[in-house]
Write a protein that holds these residues in place. Sequence first.
Motif, mmCIF file in Angstrom:
data_model
loop_
_atom_site.group_PDB
_atom_site.id
_atom_site.type_symbol
_atom_site.label_atom_id
_atom_site.label_comp_id
_atom_site.label_asym_id
_atom_site.label_seq_id
_atom_site.Cartn_x
_atom_site.Cartn_y
_atom_site.Cartn_z
ATOM 1 N N GLY A 142 11.625 25.707 29.368
ATOM 2 C CA GLY A 142 10.564 25.882 28.426
ATOM 3 C C GLY A 142 10.081 28.083 28.834
ATOM 4 N N SER A 143 9.024 27.810 28.042
ATOM 5 C CA SER A 143 8.684 29.141 28.550
ATOM 6 C C SER A 143 6.742 29.467 28.170
ATOM 7 N N VAL A 144 5.963 30.098 28.131
ATOM 8 C CA VAL A 144 5.325 30.184 27.998
ATOM 9 C C VAL A 144 4.753 31.936 28.032
ATOM 10 N N LEU B 163 0.743 29.893 24.623
ATOM 11 C CA LEU B 163 1.515 28.969 23.572
ATOM 12 C C LEU B 163 2.692 28.668 24.610
ATOM 13 N N ARG B 164 2.775 27.557 24.563
ATOM 14 C CA ARG B 164 4.030 27.042 25.702
ATOM 15 C C ARG B 164 4.922 26.063 24.288
ATOM 16 N N VAL B 165 6.158 26.574 25.160
ATOM 17 C CA VAL B 165 7.417 26.446 24.146
ATOM 18 C C VAL B 165 8.440 24.860 25.178
ATOM 19 N N THR B 166 8.480 23.935 25.177
ATOM 20 C CA THR B 166 9.381 23.175 25.440
ATOM 21 C C THR B 166 10.621 22.365 25.179
ATOM 22 N N TRP B 167 11.733 22.149 25.646
ATOM 23 C CA TRP B 167 12.577 21.379 25.305
ATOM 24 C C TRP B 167 12.537 20.412 25.894
ATOM 25 N N HIS B 168 12.698 19.106 24.624
ATOM 26 C CA HIS B 168 12.579 17.983 25.262
ATOM 27 C C HIS B 168 14.338 17.344 24.463
ATOM 28 N N HIS B 169 15.241 17.493 25.663
ATOM 29 C CA HIS B 169 16.546 17.381 24.674
ATOM 30 C C HIS B 169 16.791 15.580 25.308
ATOM 31 N N SER C 297 14.946 14.149 23.691
ATOM 32 C CA SER C 297 14.525 13.199 22.289
ATOM 33 C C SER C 297 14.391 14.096 21.147
ATOM 34 N N GLN C 298 15.441 15.749 21.578
ATOM 35 C CA GLN C 298 15.707 16.513 20.243
ATOM 36 C C GLN C 298 14.843 16.866 19.644
ATOM 37 N N LEU C 299 14.210 16.692 20.526
ATOM 38 C CA LEU C 299 12.273 17.819 20.165
ATOM 39 C C LEU C 299 12.513 19.142 20.592
ATOM 40 N N VAL C 300 11.694 20.292 19.853
ATOM 41 C CA VAL C 300 11.095 21.645 20.878
ATOM 42 C C VAL C 300 9.536 20.884 20.288
ATOM 43 N N VAL C 301 8.987 21.272 21.336
ATOM 44 C CA VAL C 301 7.047 20.896 21.217
ATOM 45 C C VAL C 301 6.637 22.187 21.743
ATOM 46 N N LEU C 302 5.611 22.980 20.398
ATOM 47 C CA LEU C 302 4.936 23.807 20.573
ATOM 48 C C LEU C 302 2.889 23.376 21.316
ATOM 49 N N SER C 303 3.202 23.550 22.484
ATOM 50 C CA SER C 303 1.740 23.756 22.287
ATOM 51 C C SER C 303 0.716 24.937 22.425
ATOM 52 N N LEU C 304 -0.521 24.460 22.056
ATOM 53 C CA LEU C 304 -1.438 25.410 22.558
ATOM 54 C C LEU C 304 -2.335 25.388 23.674
ATOM 55 N N TRP C 305 -2.431 26.374 24.391
ATOM 56 C CA TRP C 305 -3.408 26.023 25.063
ATOM 57 C C TRP C 305 -4.358 26.922 25.272
#
Length: 87
Positions: free
Chosen positions: A10-12, A23-29, A31-39
């Motif tokens: 992931g990355s920030v 904005l944090r971007v994390t891969w959850h392989h 679950s086959q998801l990319v989660v975008l989160s606002l902090w």
Amino acid sequence: MAQPRTPRTGSVFLDPRGEDRSLRVTWHHESQLVVLSLWRDNVCAGTFRLAADEVPDLIALLRQGLDQAYDTARERVARVERPPQAG
């Protein structure tokens, strides 16, 4: 109770407005998801789950916007660098 696993990839991205916005971007392989989160101030204000098979569409959209921004910048530079025409 099992602890949730921290994603390894992931990355920030920091918001230029400051105030600890990111904005944090994390891969959850698994679950086959990319989660975008606002902090903000180390508190998650919201998340968006993007299916891995939708990531290419997001990348294409971002690329299209970047291409347009570059084209606009090149046009501005060309106008500034063009010598005045004799009339």
